[in-house]
Design a protein around this motif. Sequence first.
Motif, PDB file in Angstrom:
ATOM      1  N   ALA A 273       0.839  -1.197   0.000  1.00 47.21           N
ATOM      2  CA  ALA A 273       0.000   0.000   0.000  1.00 47.21           C
ATOM      3  C   ALA A 273       0.875   1.248   0.000  1.00 47.21           C
ATOM      4  O   ALA A 273       0.650   2.187  -0.769  1.00 47.21           O
ATOM      5  CB  ALA A 273      -0.913  -0.024   1.214  1.00 47.21           C
ATOM      6  N   GLU A 274       1.904   1.249   0.859  1.00 45.88           N
ATOM      7  CA  GLU A 274       2.794   2.407   0.921  1.00 45.88           C
ATOM      8  C   GLU A 274       3.494   2.623  -0.415  1.00 45.88           C
ATOM      9  O   GLU A 274       3.618   3.754  -0.909  1.00 45.88           O
ATOM     10  CB  GLU A 274       3.864   2.196   2.001  1.00 45.88           C
TER      11      GLU A 274
ATOM     12  N   LEU B 183       2.530   1.790  -3.380  1.00 40.99           N
ATOM     13  CA  LEU B 183       1.596   2.315  -4.370  1.00 40.99           C
ATOM     14  C   LEU B 183       1.361   3.798  -4.166  1.00 40.99           C
ATOM     15  O   LEU B 183       1.374   4.591  -5.114  1.00 40.99           O
ATOM     16  CB  LEU B 183       0.278   1.546  -4.255  1.00 40.99           C
ATOM     17  N   GLU B 184       1.164   4.172  -2.904  1.00 43.16           N
ATOM     18  CA  GLU B 184       0.925   5.595  -2.616  1.00 43.16           C
ATOM     19  C   GLU B 184       2.139   6.416  -3.014  1.00 43.16           C
ATOM     20  O   GLU B 184       2.012   7.512  -3.572  1.00 43.16           O
ATOM     21  CB  GLU B 184       0.646   5.785  -1.124  1.00 43.16           C
TER      22      GLU B 184
ATOM     23  N   LYS C 279       2.145   6.993  -6.698  1.00 45.59           N
ATOM     24  CA  LYS C 279       1.131   7.979  -7.090  1.00 45.59           C
ATOM     25  C   LYS C 279       1.613   9.380  -6.754  1.00 45.59           C
ATOM     26  O   LYS C 279       1.424  10.319  -7.531  1.00 45.59           O
ATOM     27  CB  LYS C 279      -0.188   7.694  -6.353  1.00 45.59           C
TER      28      LYS C 279
ATOM     29  N   GLU D 266      -4.789   1.470   8.780  1.00 46.55           N
ATOM     30  CA  GLU D 266      -6.017   1.946   8.142  1.00 46.55           C
ATOM     31  C   GLU D 266      -6.687   2.997   8.994  1.00 46.55           C
ATOM     32  O   GLU D 266      -7.203   3.973   8.508  1.00 46.55           O
ATOM     33  CB  GLU D 266      -6.979   0.787   7.920  1.00 46.55           C
TER      34      GLU D 266
ATOM     35  N   GLU E 275      -4.994   8.603   4.639  1.00 49.62           N
ATOM     36  CA  GLU E 275      -4.527   8.808   3.264  1.00 49.62           C
ATOM     37  C   GLU E 275      -4.211   7.518   2.553  1.00 49.62           C
ATOM     38  O   GLU E 275      -4.235   7.451   1.357  1.00 49.62           O
ATOM     39  CB  GLU E 275      -3.256   9.670   3.234  1.00 49.62           C
ATOM     40  N   THR E 276      -3.861   6.486   3.339  1.00 45.75           N
ATOM     41  CA  THR E 276      -3.505   5.230   2.661  1.00 45.75           C
ATOM     42  C   THR E 276      -4.731   4.656   1.977  1.00 45.75           C
ATOM     43  O   THR E 276      -5.845   4.998   2.296  1.00 45.75           O
ATOM     44  CB  THR E 276      -2.963   4.195   3.639  1.00 45.75           C
ATOM     45  N   SER E 277      -4.477   3.762   1.116  1.00 48.52           N
ATOM     46  CA  SER E 277      -5.595   3.180   0.376  1.00 48.52           C
ATOM     47  C   SER E 277      -6.332   2.153   1.210  1.00 48.52           C
ATOM     48  O   SER E 277      -7.316   1.600   0.788  1.00 48.52           O
ATOM     49  CB  SER E 277      -5.092   2.531  -0.905  1.00 48.52           C
TER      50      SER E 277
END
Lengths: 446, 271
Positions: free
Chosen positions: A348-349, A351-352, A355, B11, B16-18
């Motif tokens: 997740a990190e 990917l962010e 972006k 989370e 901001e995280t997905s």
Amino acid sequence: MDAKDILGLPKTPLSVPPEKKSQPKKDSQRKPDGISREVYALTGGLAPLMPSIDSSYLKKRPPSDEKITWQWLPFTNSARKDTLQLYHWVRVVNGVPPTGDYSFAKYNKSIEVTKYTDEEYAQHLTDPSWTKQETDQLFDLCEQFDLRFVIIADRFPSSRTMEELKDRYYSVCRSILLARASSPADVSGHPLVKENYNASQEKERKRALSMVLSQTKQQEKKDAEVLAEAKKIAESRMAAKGVEESVMPATENEFPETTIDHNTLVSLSNVRLAPVAAPPSTLVIADTSSTLASLRMLPVYLRTYALEQMVQQASSSAGLRTIKRVEQTLQDLGINLKPRVPTKAVCAEHLELRKEILTLLNLQKQLQYKEAEGSSLREGTTYSEMPGTPKRQVRDHDRTFIPDAMSFGGERGGRKDPKRKGPGRVSETPSSPANKRPRKMKASDL
Amino acid sequence: MTNSSSPKRNEQDQPETSGPVLKSLKTKLSKPEDAEKKIVGKKLKDVEISVPIVYGNIAFWLGKKANEYQSHKWTVYVRGATNEDTSGVIKKVVFQLHSSFNNPTRVVESPPFELSEQGWGEFEIAITLHFHSDVCEKPLSLYHQLKLYPEDESTSLSIKKPVVVESYDELVFPEPSESFLARVQNHPAVSVPRLPVGFTLPTPAEDPSERKRVDTKDHPLTQWFTNFSEADELLQLAAARQQVQTHIAKLRRQITVIEGQQQQLKPSSDQ
């Protein structure tokens, strides 16, 4: 001499003496037999793939036992309705003229246009929008012009569109066919019966065709983009479907349409370099959900695979060069392109981060555009008015982005010093916009 | 390391995280349960099971006296990331070797899921994981490039130090069946996120055959295994993101400054 050249006959031996000297030279270069050099050169210097006339054929003499004469004789043409007598040259062999019809008569074909009697008209063919006179006129023109509706439409006395004329003609023919047929089954195979002429459909089709033809290049590009996105989505869905052979729930089917719109909107907003605000990010999230949905369709998948898909989706709006720049930036920051420990949190990190780097690159580009705009504006005003400092700062930032980012503390202080001397160096800056642009190019080619 | 609680914390703390986006989207996409339940056991939405695994190879050089064609002894394997037993998830593993090997398709049906061989060549091995029927119907394939020779060509081959190449990955089961979930609830090799409130699972039957797991911790090769820690990676990523975000903020400020200046200029140029 020239006439012989054109006819392709070989040069006679009685050529003028000066030519004799040059002839041996020509002979060595001459490739073909039977046709002269000039004629051969006309073909572009290359022999045709299929010899039009076999060169040996040209040299062939007619068989000596036959006596050939050419005579100027009259002939009749069966295709003519009058009794006009024309004359032409005829190859007579041993005194016997050739028999048979004029050889071109067989090409006189015509279309059979149906004819109706007045009774038939009264019975089957009456139509509120068409008078008998108009219908008769239409059929006359059809016969005269062999069903060439473009001409018929042009010549038709009252103004009717081509679709209307076609519609009337075909419906009349169809009705007559059905009326004259002994039973409906007989004519059911006839194309007129099977597929009736549909005037409205034809109009639509022609309109659509003209739209496609008159599309601007931009429209074409957009359409191609949308189609490519749709294909990609369909393929990824196919892949997910192939793994999991369950029936897709109805809401999934809504995704293609909505995601296509979102995709085009996302790409458009990137092209226009809109500031990253709420609307584009929600659209991006919508795209994420389609990738997520396709992942969830799989019974099992690898975390690295999932990350790949998400990265691809996130970079779908960026070109190849931008993707390379993102990867370069990642490497400069000391991050592996593929995380070594791909847990959920790490992915997740990662990917962010990707972006955010994309956002950063877009902002840099935007800044450059703004600067370019600014410099073109300033060309109109006096140059000394505006101190070059803001631009200087920005330029330095562009150039020193990566090393600046790598060291948080000390070096930044050092770099600020030259900037303080900025205002004093105004005279240096306005060399010309042209000078600045090449430098900007370099900065952007990170 | 197994991390059943940390993703949740992320989370909740960092919107901001997905993470929360993923989660909220999942709840939005959930449909009435009955329509989604398969005939073979019930599948659960909003719960995803991830099994961290490590796969790779260890290769020992057999010394100068070894046969030219059997210069290395190597073992290719799949293991749980913390060396815990994965037999509850994986039923069998099929290793597809190079065609020059006898019977290139090797099946390993019980843990430890590994295969040892002797050879001289490096090639790609296709590792296919077959799961228990309540875990997943379809097999999953991984690809691993067998490595025998050390990366650094200058280091001389040593009999004592093997060449180890391992890759970390996680098996994600987005819609696990209830029985699978119940079985691995407290299994150390599997990370299960916190279940939605009010969700209860049937307690797994104490199956003696399942409890009898091969204690993989005593494996002879354990000493060479790499310890994959996500903490370092997370730190690195967080630092990088911080830098990028700072830079983004700076650029945004500069853009607004220039826009402001251009606004001022426009009236003057009209004059």
